[in-house]
Scaffold this motif. Structure first.
Motif, mmCIF file in Angstrom:
data_model
loop_
_atom_site.group_PDB
_atom_site.id
_atom_site.type_symbol
_atom_site.label_atom_id
_atom_site.label_comp_id
_atom_site.label_asym_id
_atom_site.label_seq_id
_atom_site.Cartn_x
_atom_site.Cartn_y
_atom_site.Cartn_z
ATOM 1 N N ALA A 84 0.839 -1.192 0.000
ATOM 2 C CA ALA A 84 0.000 0.000 0.000
ATOM 3 C C ALA A 84 0.880 1.250 0.000
ATOM 4 O O ALA A 84 0.615 2.206 -0.729
ATOM 5 C CB ALA A 84 -0.920 0.000 1.216
ATOM 6 N N ILE A 85 1.948 1.224 0.799
ATOM 7 C CA ILE A 85 2.870 2.354 0.840
ATOM 8 C C ILE A 85 3.472 2.583 -0.542
ATOM 9 O O ILE A 85 3.533 3.714 -1.034
ATOM 10 C CB ILE A 85 3.985 2.091 1.870
ATOM 11 C CG1 ILE A 85 3.409 2.238 3.269
ATOM 12 C CG2 ILE A 85 5.161 3.044 1.668
ATOM 13 C CD1 ILE A 85 4.379 1.891 4.364
ATOM 14 N N LEU A 144 2.201 1.855 -3.409
ATOM 15 C CA LEU A 144 1.204 2.376 -4.342
ATOM 16 C C LEU A 144 0.919 3.854 -4.088
ATOM 17 O O LEU A 144 0.740 4.628 -5.027
ATOM 18 C CB LEU A 144 -0.086 1.562 -4.244
ATOM 19 C CG LEU A 144 0.085 0.094 -4.661
ATOM 20 C CD1 LEU A 144 -1.209 -0.667 -4.487
ATOM 21 C CD2 LEU A 144 0.585 -0.015 -6.088
ATOM 22 N N VAL A 145 0.907 4.250 -2.797
ATOM 23 C CA VAL A 145 0.681 5.664 -2.491
ATOM 24 C C VAL A 145 1.822 6.505 -3.062
ATOM 25 O O VAL A 145 1.596 7.552 -3.674
ATOM 26 C CB VAL A 145 0.579 5.890 -0.973
ATOM 27 C CG1 VAL A 145 0.482 7.369 -0.666
ATOM 28 C CG2 VAL A 145 -0.610 5.153 -0.420
ATOM 29 N N TRP A 146 3.039 6.043 -2.889
ATOM 30 C CA TRP A 146 4.174 6.809 -3.414
ATOM 31 C C TRP A 146 4.181 6.797 -4.936
ATOM 32 O O TRP A 146 4.634 7.746 -5.565
ATOM 33 C CB TRP A 146 5.493 6.290 -2.843
ATOM 34 C CG TRP A 146 5.706 6.791 -1.452
ATOM 35 C CD1 TRP A 146 5.345 6.173 -0.302
ATOM 36 C CD2 TRP A 146 6.289 8.046 -1.068
ATOM 37 N NE1 TRP A 146 5.673 6.956 0.791
ATOM 38 C CE2 TRP A 146 6.259 8.113 0.346
ATOM 39 C CE3 TRP A 146 6.834 9.126 -1.770
ATOM 40 C CZ2 TRP A 146 6.749 9.196 1.062
ATOM 41 C CZ3 TRP A 146 7.328 10.208 -1.057
ATOM 42 C CH2 TRP A 146 7.277 10.240 0.343
ATOM 43 N N LEU A 147 3.659 5.738 -5.535
ATOM 44 C CA LEU A 147 3.527 5.707 -6.987
ATOM 45 C C LEU A 147 2.628 6.848 -7.446
ATOM 46 O O LEU A 147 2.921 7.541 -8.428
ATOM 47 C CB LEU A 147 2.926 4.350 -7.395
ATOM 48 C CG LEU A 147 2.969 3.978 -8.866
ATOM 49 C CD1 LEU A 147 4.399 3.792 -9.315
ATOM 50 C CD2 LEU A 147 2.171 2.696 -9.111
ATOM 51 N N LEU A 148 1.541 7.060 -6.694
ATOM 52 C CA LEU A 148 0.627 8.163 -7.021
ATOM 53 C C LEU A 148 1.297 9.508 -6.749
ATOM 54 O O LEU A 148 1.180 10.446 -7.540
ATOM 55 C CB LEU A 148 -0.664 8.032 -6.213
ATOM 56 C CG LEU A 148 -1.697 9.155 -6.355
ATOM 57 C CD1 LEU A 148 -2.141 9.320 -7.799
ATOM 58 C CD2 LEU A 148 -2.920 8.899 -5.476
ATOM 59 N N ILE A 149 2.032 9.604 -5.625
ATOM 60 C CA ILE A 149 2.697 10.862 -5.282
ATOM 61 C C ILE A 149 3.722 11.240 -6.357
ATOM 62 O O ILE A 149 3.849 12.397 -6.745
ATOM 63 C CB ILE A 149 3.379 10.747 -3.900
ATOM 64 C CG1 ILE A 149 2.314 10.695 -2.809
ATOM 65 C CG2 ILE A 149 4.343 11.918 -3.660
ATOM 66 C CD1 ILE A 149 2.853 10.438 -1.422
ATOM 67 N N GLU A 176 3.646 10.298 -9.486
ATOM 68 C CA GLU A 176 3.076 10.316 -10.829
ATOM 69 C C GLU A 176 3.362 11.687 -11.460
ATOM 70 O O GLU A 176 2.979 12.705 -10.900
ATOM 71 C CB GLU A 176 1.565 10.067 -10.737
ATOM 72 C CG GLU A 176 0.991 9.151 -11.782
ATOM 73 C CD GLU A 176 0.935 9.781 -13.163
ATOM 74 O OE1 GLU A 176 1.015 9.033 -14.138
ATOM 75 O OE2 GLU A 176 0.813 11.021 -13.249
ATOM 76 N N ILE A 198 -0.079 13.981 -12.282
ATOM 77 C CA ILE A 198 -1.084 14.255 -11.256
ATOM 78 C C ILE A 198 -0.553 14.147 -9.828
ATOM 79 O O ILE A 198 -1.270 14.404 -8.878
ATOM 80 C CB ILE A 198 -2.290 13.290 -11.404
ATOM 81 C CG1 ILE A 198 -1.829 11.837 -11.301
ATOM 82 C CG2 ILE A 198 -3.017 13.522 -12.707
ATOM 83 C CD1 ILE A 198 -2.981 10.848 -11.234
ATOM 84 N N LEU A 217 1.596 14.469 -6.209
ATOM 85 C CA LEU A 217 1.881 15.543 -5.259
ATOM 86 C C LEU A 217 3.301 16.098 -5.443
ATOM 87 O O LEU A 217 3.532 17.300 -5.328
ATOM 88 C CB LEU A 217 1.709 15.004 -3.832
ATOM 89 C CG LEU A 217 1.924 15.973 -2.683
ATOM 90 C CD1 LEU A 217 0.878 17.074 -2.738
ATOM 91 C CD2 LEU A 217 1.844 15.243 -1.347
ATOM 92 N N LYS A 233 3.417 18.691 -7.990
ATOM 93 C CA LYS A 233 2.625 19.850 -7.560
ATOM 94 C C LYS A 233 3.469 20.722 -6.631
ATOM 95 O O LYS A 233 3.454 21.946 -6.724
ATOM 96 C CB LYS A 233 1.349 19.389 -6.845
ATOM 97 C CG LYS A 233 0.248 19.051 -7.844
ATOM 98 C CD LYS A 233 -1.046 18.673 -7.174
ATOM 99 C CE LYS A 233 -2.050 18.270 -8.249
ATOM 100 N NZ LYS A 233 -3.019 17.286 -7.814
ATOM 101 N N VAL A 266 14.020 8.277 -0.782
ATOM 102 C CA VAL A 266 13.097 9.130 -0.029
ATOM 103 C C VAL A 266 12.002 8.278 0.613
ATOM 104 O O VAL A 266 11.665 8.455 1.787
ATOM 105 C CB VAL A 266 12.475 10.214 -0.943
ATOM 106 C CG1 VAL A 266 11.338 10.939 -0.217
ATOM 107 C CG2 VAL A 266 13.537 11.198 -1.395
ATOM 108 N N TRP A 275 11.501 7.962 4.553
ATOM 109 C CA TRP A 275 10.204 8.317 5.140
ATOM 110 C C TRP A 275 9.672 7.170 5.997
ATOM 111 O O TRP A 275 9.195 7.361 7.103
ATOM 112 C CB TRP A 275 9.207 8.634 4.019
ATOM 113 C CG TRP A 275 7.796 8.739 4.499
ATOM 114 C CD1 TRP A 275 7.217 9.820 5.081
ATOM 115 C CD2 TRP A 275 6.805 7.714 4.475
ATOM 116 N NE1 TRP A 275 5.923 9.527 5.420
ATOM 117 C CE2 TRP A 275 5.638 8.253 5.053
ATOM 118 C CE3 TRP A 275 6.779 6.403 4.014
ATOM 119 C CZ2 TRP A 275 4.466 7.514 5.190
ATOM 120 C CZ3 TRP A 275 5.614 5.666 4.148
ATOM 121 C CH2 TRP A 275 4.471 6.220 4.730
ATOM 122 N N ALA A 307 6.493 -2.985 -5.892
ATOM 123 C CA ALA A 307 5.165 -2.409 -6.085
ATOM 124 C C ALA A 307 5.222 -1.120 -6.900
ATOM 125 O O ALA A 307 4.254 -0.765 -7.561
ATOM 126 C CB ALA A 307 4.504 -2.134 -4.739
#
Lengths: 293, 271
Positions: A119-120, A122-127, A129, A132, A134, A137, A162, A166, A234
């Motif tokens: 899950a971690i 996948l979240v960083w994959l989104l971050i 990305e 889109i 973070l 951004k 990183v 984290w 992941a």
């Protein structure tokens, strides 16, 4: 009668189930791995394992991909452990003071360590990305150019560092906080009498006394760090273009993507030797500093 | 006076910044799980959006997550019980009689990369038909749990006063009964720590399940990972799935914070 018999052999009766389990599930597989590493085998029914002696080892040591993978592992582990240790000790010193919400802070620090690694990842994959996420951004809001992060051959390892920092700095911090609580008060009292400054106390008393704890924390962490698999697999599966293929990921690919079980086993034996070498080294350092593991 | 107020507020700000940095990925995960794909993809909806529960509904309705949750739970619970059944008596025997080789074996099991077992297990499991069975997965997850149980329980039993047991033996109680009726009930805090750690690490395990599980036994981490490998990533549902896996472990860990932290760093602050 039976109880008497059991009592006299308690030591063996109580350990036998665990011993059998360890023999079956742990010892036997390790011996088996050593054996397969001397064969060429692709798990197919048609071609049986072929004895090749040390060929798997020789061709590995000649293979540039192996050395690249080793370098990536060292690169990732080294910078992660340095950052985690420095930040972890700093945070521990910061949090060693009493403040409102100290309990809450400790609870928060524990969350990344227990959260499911996939899950971690996948979240960083989104971050990370690029369009889109973070990360970009934040870059934009500071007027900085956006980055490829995990998609870039040069940035993928720093990005993964990183993530590791984290996730695991809190572990070092929590261990050091526990270590700080056990420090004796006398040296500080005599230092106060001598009029030592805060910084002098830190450098000459706190850090030396903490050293054994720090080295133990580093040892525990580095053993796991070199084995990092979940968050890397992941997010990148070793890509792009094998740029994040650490030894652990490479072994996985060799065994379960390319089905070269002999070669994978030889890699495993080498990998294990490297980890053992690190442990021996760190234990020796700790012994020189006093204390025991 | 003034500087102390200043330094205190700086101190507070730094503390909050650290904690925020730790929490941001989780907050990001949580907020994305309540967004539609369009809201995630457009830059305007970063903070202002009407939460949708569609992602959670689709995770349960379209992707059958109830099944994966139950698979994960069965594997984690049974492997934890198995690890305790093997580990508690062994840890007790080791704590009472010095057995250095045994402790060394346990330490080795903790150090060895998990993938070392995976290659031979894969070959053997294929031979005896254990691939994609609960028995096979549970056995493999017990290899994670057993060292944790031993690691937590050996020091725990060592600290247990031997005089108490001896007086029980003198009263005619057998050693086996003493263990079950006296030592174990007093050791509940240690057992809870060991069980929680074993459960969490089994629940979180990815690598063993990736190879040894299949359609019948697929646990949550693998389901979520496969979810991502689908052509275009449905981020909202993916994050909802990520929240579903992570939430139980975080809740367990927060409730048993003291135990988990001491378990995770056991042995580190001894020397």
């Amino acid at each position: 009668m039976i109880m008497n018999w059991l009592d006299r052999r308690l030591k063996w009766v109580f350990t036998l189930p665990a011993v059998l389990f360890i023999a079956l599930m742990i010892a036997f597989p390790i011996v088996y791995t050593g054996r397969i590493s001397l064969y060429e085998w692709s798990m197919s029914a048609i071609s049986p394992p072929k004895w090749v002696g040390l060929d798997n080892y020789v061709s590995l040591l000649k293979d540039r991909a192996f050395w690249t993978s080793l370098k990536i592992t060292i690169y990732h582990s080294f910078f992660s452990i340095v950052l985690e240790t420095v930040l972890g000790v700093a945070i521990a010193l910061l949090f060693s003071r009493n403040f409102a919400g100290k309990k809450l802070a400790k609870a928060v620090m524990m969350i990344p360590m227990v959260a499911t690694p996939v899950a971690i990842g996948l979240v960083w994959l989104l971050i990370y990305e690029p369009s889109i996420g973070l990360a970009n951004k934040v870059m934009k809001s500071f007027g900085l150019p956006t980055q490829e992060w995990l998609g870039s051959v040069t940035q993928v390892i720093p990005s993964l560092i990183v993530v590791d920092v984290w996730q695991w700095t809190p572990m070092i911090a929590l261990i050091v906080i526990a270590g700080l609580a056990t420090l004796p008060a006398d040296p500080y009292e005599s230092a106060a009498v001598d009029g030592a400054t805060g910084l002098q106390k830190l450098v000459h008393i706190t850090l030396p006394l903490l050293m054994p704890t720090i080295i133990t924390a580093v040892t525990l962490r580095i053993i796991d760090l070199m084995k990092t698999f979940d968050t890397i697999y992941a997010t990148t599966q070793g890509g792009p273009n094998f740029a994040s293929q650490t030894l652990n990921v490479k072994i996985y690919d060799t065994a379960f993507v390319n089905f070269k079980l002999g070669s994978a086993s030889a890699l495993l034996i080498i990998f294990f030797a490297i980890i053992m070498a690190c442990i021996v080294l760190l234990t020796a350092i700790r012994r020189r500093l006093g204390g025991h593991l | 006076m003034r500087t102390s107020v200043m330094s205190r507020s700086v101190y507070t700000v730094i503390n909050i910044a650290i904690l925020l940095f730790i929490l941001i990925p989780f907050l990001w995960m949580l907020s994305a799980s309540f967004k539609t794909q369009i809201q995630i993809l457009s830059p305007d909806h970063m903070f202002s959006f009407t939460p949708t529960f569609k992602n959670y509904l689709s995770v349960f309705k379209e992707y059958d997550y109830m099944q994966y949750i139950s698979n994960s739970f069965i594997i984690a619970a049974v492997s934890t019980i198995g690890a305790l059944a093997l580990g508690l008596p062994a840890a007790y025997a080791i704590a009472r009689h010095r057995m250095p080789y045994f402790s060394l074996a346990i330490l080795t099991a903790k150090i060895i990369p998990g993938i070392t077992y995976l290659v031979p297990w894969y070959i053997l499991y294929n031979k005896v038909g254990l691939i994609d069975t609960f028995a096979g997965l549970i056995l493999s997850h017990m290899v994670i749990g057993l060292p944790l149980v031993m690691w937590v329980m050996i020091p725990f039993f060592e600290a247990f006063p031997a005089e108490v047991e001896e007086s029980s033996w003198i009263d005619g109680c057998s050693k086996v009964r003493t263990f079950f009726q006296m030592v174990l009930p007093v050791s509940v805090p240690g057992i809870v720590t060991a069980a929680l750690l074993s459960f969490i690490f089994s629940w979180n395990n990815f690598m063993f399940s990736l190879i040894l599980s299949g359609e019948n036994t697929k646990p949550l981490p693998i389901a979520v990972f496969n979810f991502m490998s689908n052509t275009s990533i449905n981020w909202g549902a993916l994050m909802a799935a990520a929240c579903i896996i992570t939430l139980p472990v975080i809740v367990i860990a927060l409730f048993a914070q003291k135990y988990v932290v001491s378990g995770l760093s056991a042995g580190a602050v001894k020397g």
